[in-house]
Design a protein around this motif. Structure first.
Motif, PDB file in Angstrom:
ATOM      1  N   THR A  53       0.828  -1.200   0.000  1.00  0.00           N
ATOM      2  CA  THR A  53       0.000   0.000   0.000  1.00  0.00           C
ATOM      3  C   THR A  53       0.864   1.252   0.000  1.00  0.00           C
ATOM      4  O   THR A  53       0.528   2.251  -0.627  1.00  0.00           O
ATOM      5  CB  THR A  53      -0.945   0.006   1.227  1.00  0.00           C
ATOM      6  N   PHE A  54       1.991   1.170   0.696  1.00  0.00           N
ATOM      7  CA  PHE A  54       2.977   2.250   0.706  1.00  0.00           C
ATOM      8  C   PHE A  54       4.338   1.682   1.071  1.00  0.00           C
ATOM      9  O   PHE A  54       4.433   0.551   1.544  1.00  0.00           O
ATOM     10  CB  PHE A  54       2.581   3.391   1.648  1.00  0.00           C
ATOM     11  N   SER A  55       5.376   2.473   0.835  1.00  0.00           N
ATOM     12  CA  SER A  55       6.741   2.059   1.150  1.00  0.00           C
ATOM     13  C   SER A  55       6.965   2.096   2.662  1.00  0.00           C
ATOM     14  O   SER A  55       6.175   2.685   3.410  1.00  0.00           O
ATOM     15  CB  SER A  55       7.741   3.001   0.482  1.00  0.00           C
ATOM     16  N   THR A  56       8.061   1.512   3.093  1.00  0.00           N
ATOM     17  CA  THR A  56       8.417   1.529   4.509  1.00  0.00           C
ATOM     18  C   THR A  56       8.566   2.962   5.002  1.00  0.00           C
ATOM     19  O   THR A  56       8.070   3.314   6.070  1.00  0.00           O
ATOM     20  CB  THR A  56       9.738   0.747   4.733  1.00  0.00           C
ATOM     21  N   GLU A  57       9.228   3.797   4.210  1.00  0.00           N
ATOM     22  CA  GLU A  57       9.446   5.185   4.600  1.00  0.00           C
ATOM     23  C   GLU A  57       8.123   5.945   4.668  1.00  0.00           C
ATOM     24  O   GLU A  57       7.871   6.681   5.617  1.00  0.00           O
ATOM     25  CB  GLU A  57      10.392   5.899   3.622  1.00  0.00           C
ATOM     26  N   ARG A  58       7.281   5.771   3.652  1.00  0.00           N
ATOM     27  CA  ARG A  58       5.989   6.450   3.635  1.00  0.00           C
ATOM     28  C   ARG A  58       5.128   5.972   4.796  1.00  0.00           C
ATOM     29  O   ARG A  58       4.456   6.752   5.448  1.00  0.00           O
ATOM     30  CB  ARG A  58       5.279   6.201   2.302  1.00  0.00           C
ATOM     31  N   GLY A  59       5.168   4.668   5.082  1.00  0.00           N
ATOM     32  CA  GLY A  59       4.413   4.124   6.198  1.00  0.00           C
ATOM     33  C   GLY A  59       4.829   4.724   7.527  1.00  0.00           C
ATOM     34  O   GLY A  59       3.984   5.036   8.372  1.00  0.00           O
ATOM     35  N   ALA A  60       6.126   4.899   7.709  1.00  0.00           N
ATOM     36  CA  ALA A  60       6.624   5.508   8.949  1.00  0.00           C
ATOM     37  C   ALA A  60       6.143   6.948   9.073  1.00  0.00           C
ATOM     38  O   ALA A  60       5.749   7.390  10.168  1.00  0.00           O
ATOM     39  CB  ALA A  60       8.155   5.445   8.989  1.00  0.00           C
ATOM     40  N   GLU A  61       6.153   7.677   7.972  1.00  0.00           N
ATOM     41  CA  GLU A  61       5.680   9.071   7.976  1.00  0.00           C
ATOM     42  C   GLU A  61       4.187   9.132   8.297  1.00  0.00           C
ATOM     43  O   GLU A  61       3.747   9.930   9.129  1.00  0.00           O
ATOM     44  CB  GLU A  61       5.944   9.705   6.606  1.00  0.00           C
ATOM     45  N   LEU A  62       3.410   8.286   7.655  1.00  0.00           N
ATOM     46  CA  LEU A  62       1.961   8.277   7.882  1.00  0.00           C
ATOM     47  C   LEU A  62       1.636   7.842   9.310  1.00  0.00           C
ATOM     48  O   LEU A  62       0.728   8.384   9.943  1.00  0.00           O
ATOM     49  CB  LEU A  62       1.267   7.365   6.871  1.00  0.00           C
ATOM     50  N   LYS A  63       2.379   6.870   9.817  1.00  0.00           N
ATOM     51  CA  LYS A  63       2.182   6.409  11.197  1.00  0.00           C
ATOM     52  C   LYS A  63       2.442   7.550  12.174  1.00  0.00           C
ATOM     53  O   LYS A  63       1.676   7.755  13.123  1.00  0.00           O
ATOM     54  CB  LYS A  63       3.108   5.227  11.477  1.00  0.00           C
ATOM     55  N   LYS A  64       3.493   8.299  11.950  1.00  0.00           N
ATOM     56  CA  LYS A  64       3.815   9.439  12.803  1.00  0.00           C
ATOM     57  C   LYS A  64       2.685  10.461  12.755  1.00  0.00           C
ATOM     58  O   LYS A  64       2.259  10.991  13.788  1.00  0.00           O
ATOM     59  CB  LYS A  64       5.128  10.079  12.348  1.00  0.00           C
ATOM     60  N   ASN A  65       2.168  10.740  11.549  1.00  0.00           N
ATOM     61  CA  ASN A  65       1.076  11.709  11.408  1.00  0.00           C
ATOM     62  C   ASN A  65      -0.189  11.229  12.100  1.00  0.00           C
ATOM     63  O   ASN A  65      -0.872  12.015  12.765  1.00  0.00           O
ATOM     64  CB  ASN A  65       0.790  11.990   9.935  1.00  0.00           C
ATOM     65  N   LEU A  66      -0.513   9.954  11.963  1.00  0.00           N
ATOM     66  CA  LEU A  66      -1.719   9.419  12.591  1.00  0.00           C
ATOM     67  C   LEU A  66      -1.574   9.422  14.116  1.00  0.00           C
ATOM     68  O   LEU A  66      -2.516   9.760  14.834  1.00  0.00           O
ATOM     69  CB  LEU A  66      -2.025   8.013  12.078  1.00  0.00           C
ATOM     70  N   ALA A  67      -0.408   9.079  14.617  1.00  0.00           N
ATOM     71  CA  ALA A  67      -0.176   9.111  16.067  1.00  0.00           C
ATOM     72  C   ALA A  67      -0.364  10.530  16.600  1.00  0.00           C
ATOM     73  O   ALA A  67      -0.958  10.737  17.665  1.00  0.00           O
ATOM     74  CB  ALA A  67       1.227   8.587  16.393  1.00  0.00           C
ATOM     75  N   GLN A  68       0.113  11.510  15.853  1.00  0.00           N
ATOM     76  CA  GLN A  68      -0.052  12.910  16.245  1.00  0.00           C
ATOM     77  C   GLN A  68      -1.535  13.273  16.256  1.00  0.00           C
ATOM     78  O   GLN A  68      -2.012  13.927  17.184  1.00  0.00           O
ATOM     79  CB  GLN A  68       0.724  13.820  15.293  1.00  0.00           C
ATOM     80  N   ASP A  69      -2.276  12.853  15.252  1.00  0.00           N
ATOM     81  CA  ASP A  69      -3.711  13.121  15.216  1.00  0.00           C
ATOM     82  C   ASP A  69      -4.433  12.448  16.382  1.00  0.00           C
ATOM     83  O   ASP A  69      -5.339  13.019  16.977  1.00  0.00           O
ATOM     84  CB  ASP A  69      -4.324  12.658  13.889  1.00  0.00           C
ATOM     85  N   LEU A  70      -4.042  11.220  16.696  1.00  0.00           N
ATOM     86  CA  LEU A  70      -4.646  10.529  17.837  1.00  0.00           C
ATOM     87  C   LEU A  70      -4.388  11.296  19.128  1.00  0.00           C
ATOM     88  O   LEU A  70      -5.310  11.513  19.927  1.00  0.00           O
ATOM     89  CB  LEU A  70      -4.096   9.106  17.948  1.00  0.00           C
TER      90      LEU A  70
END
Length: 168
Positions: A53-70
């Motif tokens: 669905t996304f690269s490892t790097e993109r996944g890490a970035e999106l995970k960081k953004n979602l954690a911030q939103d949470l």
């Protein structure tokens, strides 16, 4: 639509997929609270990366953004108290990342109180970061920017500021 808009739309779709998978995994587990959220977020990122669905790097970035939103959503919910139950009710929010986050809040309110106490610090959003729908307030001039869907944080339209607080 130019390539830049297509890339932004794809990134927003990926973010929403991560939020949805996180929601699915978190709600399937028995535990509630910060540790369970972290585990579900890690698993969601790993599963979607493995699926391509996304690269490892993109996944890490999106995970960081979602954690911030949470963290921001939990902090806002704590501040609003009972009003948060109405404001963040999943049926009111429709689809997307914010609806997924609200489902977690709805089922985890007591466990999340502890997490909220730990995240009382102001969470700052920067231009270019991915976030779910909400109201961004420029830290420089106070201008509010409405995001109706998941997207990138834009520069302030009034002063070109790049740091924002978020509310819903």
């Amino acid at each position: 639509m130019d390539n830049n808009d297509q890339d932004k739309n794809k990134l927003a779709e990926q973010y929403d997929k991560l939020a949805s998978k996180f929601n699915e995994l978190y709600l399937a587990g028995k535990e509630r609270g910060h540790a369970a959220m972290t585990v579900a977020l890690d698993k969601a990122q790993a599963q979607l990366t493995a699926l391509g669905t996304f690269s490892t790097e993109r996944g890490a970035e999106l995970k960081k953004n979602l954690a911030q939103d949470l963290d921001q959503t939990i902090s806002t919910a704590q501040h609003l108290g009972e009003e948060a139950k109405d404001r963040f009710h999943p049926s009111r929010l429709g689809a997307g990342a914010l609806a997924s986050i609200s489902s977690v809040l709805e089922l985890s309110s007591n466990a999340l109180r502890t997490l909220s106490d730990q995240t009382k610090k102001t969470i700052t959003y920067k231009t270019g970061e991915m976030t779910s729908a909400g109201t961004l307030t420029c830290q420089s001039c106070g201008q509010q920017v409405q995001l109706k869907h998941t997207g990138h944080v834009p520069p302030c339209p009034k002063c070109n500021g790049v740091l924002f607080h978020k509310g819903y």
